[in-house]
Scaffold this motif. Structure first.
Motif, PDB file in Angstrom:
ATOM      1  N   GLY A  29       5.386  10.444   8.309  1.00 28.75           N
ATOM      2  CA  GLY A  29       5.222   9.323   9.230  1.00 28.75           C
ATOM      3  C   GLY A  29       4.375   8.222   8.623  1.00 28.75           C
ATOM      4  O   GLY A  29       4.691   7.031   8.765  1.00 28.75           O
ATOM      5  N   GLU A  30       3.315   8.597   7.922  1.00 34.93           N
ATOM      6  CA  GLU A  30       2.456   7.604   7.279  1.00 34.93           C
ATOM      7  C   GLU A  30       3.190   6.889   6.144  1.00 34.93           C
ATOM      8  O   GLU A  30       3.076   5.669   5.982  1.00 34.93           O
ATOM      9  CB  GLU A  30       1.198   8.280   6.727  1.00 34.93           C
ATOM     10  CG  GLU A  30       0.302   8.902   7.782  1.00 34.93           C
ATOM     11  CD  GLU A  30      -0.426   7.876   8.622  1.00 34.93           C
ATOM     12  OE1 GLU A  30      -0.541   6.714   8.189  1.00 34.93           O
ATOM     13  OE2 GLU A  30      -0.884   8.230   9.722  1.00 34.93           O
ATOM     14  N   PHE A  34       4.090   2.892   6.065  1.00 40.61           N
ATOM     15  CA  PHE A  34       3.700   1.996   4.971  1.00 40.61           C
ATOM     16  C   PHE A  34       4.878   1.137   4.527  1.00 40.61           C
ATOM     17  O   PHE A  34       4.767  -0.087   4.398  1.00 40.61           O
ATOM     18  CB  PHE A  34       3.179   2.811   3.790  1.00 40.61           C
ATOM     19  CG  PHE A  34       3.204   2.058   2.482  1.00 40.61           C
ATOM     20  CD1 PHE A  34       2.283   1.058   2.227  1.00 40.61           C
ATOM     21  CD2 PHE A  34       4.172   2.336   1.524  1.00 40.61           C
ATOM     22  CE1 PHE A  34       2.312   0.337   1.035  1.00 40.61           C
ATOM     23  CE2 PHE A  34       4.214   1.629   0.326  1.00 40.61           C
ATOM     24  CZ  PHE A  34       3.281   0.632   0.082  1.00 40.61           C
ATOM     25  N   GLU A  35       6.020   1.777   4.299  1.00 37.22           N
ATOM     26  CA  GLU A  35       7.201   1.042   3.852  1.00 37.22           C
ATOM     27  C   GLU A  35       7.616  -0.009   4.874  1.00 37.22           C
ATOM     28  O   GLU A  35       7.963  -1.141   4.526  1.00 37.22           O
ATOM     29  CB  GLU A  35       8.356   2.011   3.605  1.00 37.22           C
ATOM     30  CG  GLU A  35       8.120   2.977   2.466  1.00 37.22           C
ATOM     31  CD  GLU A  35       9.252   3.979   2.311  1.00 37.22           C
ATOM     32  OE1 GLU A  35      10.141   4.005   3.185  1.00 37.22           O
ATOM     33  OE2 GLU A  35       9.234   4.740   1.327  1.00 37.22           O
ATOM     34  N   ALA A  58      -1.591  -0.840   3.764  1.00 42.21           N
ATOM     35  CA  ALA A  58      -2.449  -0.183   2.779  1.00 42.21           C
ATOM     36  C   ALA A  58      -3.169   1.016   3.400  1.00 42.21           C
ATOM     37  O   ALA A  58      -3.335   2.061   2.757  1.00 42.21           O
ATOM     38  CB  ALA A  58      -3.458  -1.175   2.216  1.00 42.21           C
ATOM     39  N   ALA A  59      -3.584   0.874   4.658  1.00 44.91           N
ATOM     40  CA  ALA A  59      -4.247   1.998   5.337  1.00 44.91           C
ATOM     41  C   ALA A  59      -3.291   3.173   5.497  1.00 44.91           C
ATOM     42  O   ALA A  59      -3.689   4.333   5.366  1.00 44.91           O
ATOM     43  CB  ALA A  59      -4.766   1.538   6.699  1.00 44.91           C
ATOM     44  N   GLU A  60      -2.015   2.876   5.768  1.00 48.15           N
ATOM     45  CA  GLU A  60      -1.025   3.941   5.943  1.00 48.15           C
ATOM     46  C   GLU A  60      -0.848   4.737   4.651  1.00 48.15           C
ATOM     47  O   GLU A  60      -0.792   5.975   4.677  1.00 48.15           O
ATOM     48  CB  GLU A  60       0.327   3.355   6.368  1.00 48.15           C
ATOM     49  CG  GLU A  60       0.314   2.543   7.655  1.00 48.15           C
ATOM     50  CD  GLU A  60       0.242   3.405   8.902  1.00 48.15           C
ATOM     51  OE1 GLU A  60       0.093   4.636   8.781  1.00 48.15           O
ATOM     52  OE2 GLU A  60       0.325   2.839   9.998  1.00 48.15           O
ATOM     53  N   LEU A  67      -3.255  13.241   3.252  1.00 44.73           N
ATOM     54  CA  LEU A  67      -2.448  14.331   3.803  1.00 44.73           C
ATOM     55  C   LEU A  67      -1.714  15.087   2.694  1.00 44.73           C
ATOM     56  O   LEU A  67      -1.650  16.322   2.709  1.00 44.73           O
ATOM     57  CB  LEU A  67      -1.455  13.769   4.814  1.00 44.73           C
ATOM     58  CG  LEU A  67      -2.097  13.253   6.110  1.00 44.73           C
ATOM     59  CD1 LEU A  67      -1.200  12.224   6.778  1.00 44.73           C
ATOM     60  CD2 LEU A  67      -2.380  14.422   7.059  1.00 44.73           C
ATOM     61  N   ALA A  68      -1.166  14.341   1.728  1.00 43.62           N
ATOM     62  CA  ALA A  68      -0.464  14.987   0.623  1.00 43.62           C
ATOM     63  C   ALA A  68      -1.415  15.869  -0.179  1.00 43.62           C
ATOM     64  O   ALA A  68      -1.049  16.972  -0.610  1.00 43.62           O
ATOM     65  CB  ALA A  68       0.176  13.929  -0.282  1.00 43.62           C
TER      66      ALA A  68
END
Length: 225
Positions: A29-30, A34-35, A58-60, A67-68
């Motif tokens: 989702g993040e 971002f995209e 950028a925050a996303e 998370l990764a």
């Protein structure tokens, strides 16, 4: 709108695998957010607004990296953890491409709000440190405030825009809840593994809460639900 009927819960999913699955959902989702924000920034009417949406993007991606890294620390590949969610989440973004700046900020306002509410629900099923991680990646209030301000400016400039954005918001929430329903159905076993044997996952209650919070957000910016 119709929400897919969840399948019967299963309890044979190891808790660590369930955590990885849910973190994979949040991470994807993040990444997609971002995209989307990076692309939507081109719709901004000036460089100040373009930069503001760029900061949100950028925050996303920063959240995605956290998370990764956590997924990898749990012994899984981030790509594998995210793979099962690509179809429903990508379908949401593909079906809700904004046509202009007003629609772009409304999508950020509506989509991020529903996402944050959904993540709070997920966080409740997690133990530390994963609960804190999910709560940490919730969008900062200044981003919601920025999007809300831009919506109000658009409506004040042309009151007729309110009807168009209200219809757009209804479409966004319908698509978001439809795809979230598919995700919730697919992950019912994972949620059960996290909440414990014999505990029920109240998916209908979840969607009632998401819908109620969305209605309040619409009223806050002068749009009809």
């Amino acid at each position: 709108m119709s929400v897919p009927t969840p399948s019967e819960p299963t309890t044979d999913i190891p808790p660590t695998h369930a955590v990885v699955d849910l973190l994979g959902l949040v991470a994807l989702g993040e990444l997609l957010a971002f995209e989307r924000m990076a692309a939507d920034a081109r719709l901004a009417p000036d460089l100040r607004r373009r930069a503001a949406l760029g900061e949100m993007a950028a925050a996303e991606i920063g959240n995605y990296r956290r998370l990764a890294a956590r997924i990898a620390a749990l012994g899984a590949l981030p790509d594998d953890a995210m793979a099962r969610y690509v179809t429903p989440l990508q379908a949401y973004h593909d079906s809700t491409e904004p046509r202009d700046w007003a629609e772009a900020v409304t999508k950020a306002y509506v989509g991020d709000g529903i996402t944050d509410d959904f993540l709070r629900e997920i966080a409740g099923a997690l133990a530390e440190p994963d609960r804190r991680l999910v709560l940490d990646v919730l969008h900062e209030s200044r981003y919601a405030d920025f999007a809300a301000t831009e919506i109000r400016i658009a409506v004040e400039a042309d009151p007729r825009v309110a009807d168009r954005l209200s219809m757009w918001a209804r479409r966004l929430v319908g698509e978001a809840l439809s795809q979230a329903g598919r995700v919730a159905s697919a992950d019912r076993g994972a949620l059960t593994a996290l909440t414990g044997p014999g505990e029920q996952v109240d998916v209908p209650g979840l969607f009632r809460r998401l819908t109620a919070a969305h209605t309040a957000r619409m009223a806050a910016v002068g749009l009809n639900n």
